[in-house]
Write a protein that holds these residues in place. Sequence first.
Motif, mmCIF file in Angstrom:
data_model
loop_
_atom_site.group_PDB
_atom_site.id
_atom_site.type_symbol
_atom_site.label_atom_id
_atom_site.label_comp_id
_atom_site.label_asym_id
_atom_site.label_seq_id
_atom_site.Cartn_x
_atom_site.Cartn_y
_atom_site.Cartn_z
ATOM 1 N N UNK A 27 0.825 -1.203 0.000
ATOM 2 C CA UNK A 27 0.000 0.000 0.000
ATOM 3 C C UNK A 27 0.862 1.258 0.000
ATOM 4 N N UNK A 28 1.961 1.205 0.798
ATOM 5 C CA UNK A 28 2.865 2.353 0.836
ATOM 6 C C UNK A 28 3.507 2.600 -0.521
ATOM 7 N N UNK A 29 3.974 1.507 -1.150
ATOM 8 C CA UNK A 29 4.594 1.653 -2.472
ATOM 9 C C UNK A 29 3.590 2.169 -3.496
ATOM 10 N N UNK A 30 2.342 1.690 -3.395
ATOM 11 C CA UNK A 30 1.305 2.160 -4.329
ATOM 12 C C UNK A 30 1.052 3.654 -4.140
ATOM 13 N N UNK A 31 0.905 4.062 -2.850
ATOM 14 C CA UNK A 31 0.673 5.479 -2.572
ATOM 15 C C UNK A 31 1.871 6.327 -2.990
ATOM 16 N N UNK A 32 3.075 5.819 -2.721
ATOM 17 C CA UNK A 32 4.292 6.557 -3.100
ATOM 18 C C UNK A 32 4.373 6.733 -4.606
ATOM 19 N N UNK A 33 4.136 5.667 -5.344
ATOM 20 C CA UNK A 33 4.198 5.730 -6.805
ATOM 21 C C UNK A 33 3.100 6.649 -7.360
ATOM 22 N N UNK A 34 1.935 6.590 -6.709
ATOM 23 C CA UNK A 34 0.845 7.446 -7.161
ATOM 24 C C UNK A 34 1.183 8.913 -6.932
ATOM 25 N N UNK A 35 1.700 9.237 -5.727
ATOM 26 C CA UNK A 35 2.086 10.614 -5.438
ATOM 27 C C UNK A 35 3.203 11.077 -6.365
#
Length: 257
Positions: A27-35
């Motif tokens: 989830x963190x990687x997804x949010x980081x990549x999205x940001x």
Amino acid sequence: MQQLTDNIYVVVILAMVGTFLIVSILLYLHAYNRNRLLQQQQLLQQTEIAHQKKLMLAIFASQEEERRRIGTDLHDSVGATLSSLRLIISSIPAEKAESCKTMIDQIITDVRHIAHNISPAVLNLYGLSEAVEELADKINQAGRISVSTDNQVGTQLDQLPHAIMLSLYRVLEELLNNTIRHANATAVRITFLEEGDRLILTYADDGKGLPPEIRKGMGLASITNRLEVAGAAWQFGGVGQAGFAIRIELPKAQNNP
């Protein structure tokens, strides 16, 4: 048996913790990549906007340079030729010469007006305040519309960068042209004032307002393009229940050349 059960509990707990950690990391990687993707998109949009402004500024600069060249050619070449022709005509019979001289004088005056309108010399020589006053005087002399100006910021107008002064001058020209052609107005008021750290230009007429096809079409495109390049903010409005108005804001920081 109890130890086996305890071991199973430990394994289950570790598996749950591991699963939770893996899901959290994903989830963190997804949010980081999205940001990161959003930041890249914003940067790309900002870069594109900056590029468009630079391109628009280059187009306007090229147009003004061409205007200046044509105005100079009209004033120097055509004006000088007509003046020479006027001298030559002095040798023909008086009754014909007088009529020709009158026509040539009118042509010389028209050429000077055209050259001035193409490239406003007063703006280059004396600044925006004098240029706006002269623009208002020319329209007032025509007698169709009364244009009044109220400069509450004094010489600050003339301290603007030349590109900003020229943009505001062209905007006022276009606004007055729209008022004369479409608004059926009798009066226009142009005001310059200060509000905090901003320089404000307001323009208002008492006409019927601009029709929707002018507002939405190309009628105001030149105005908004020049204001964007100048870094100005603007808002359209009305005068009471009728008329057309626009409020233009510039940061006072731009008042330094």
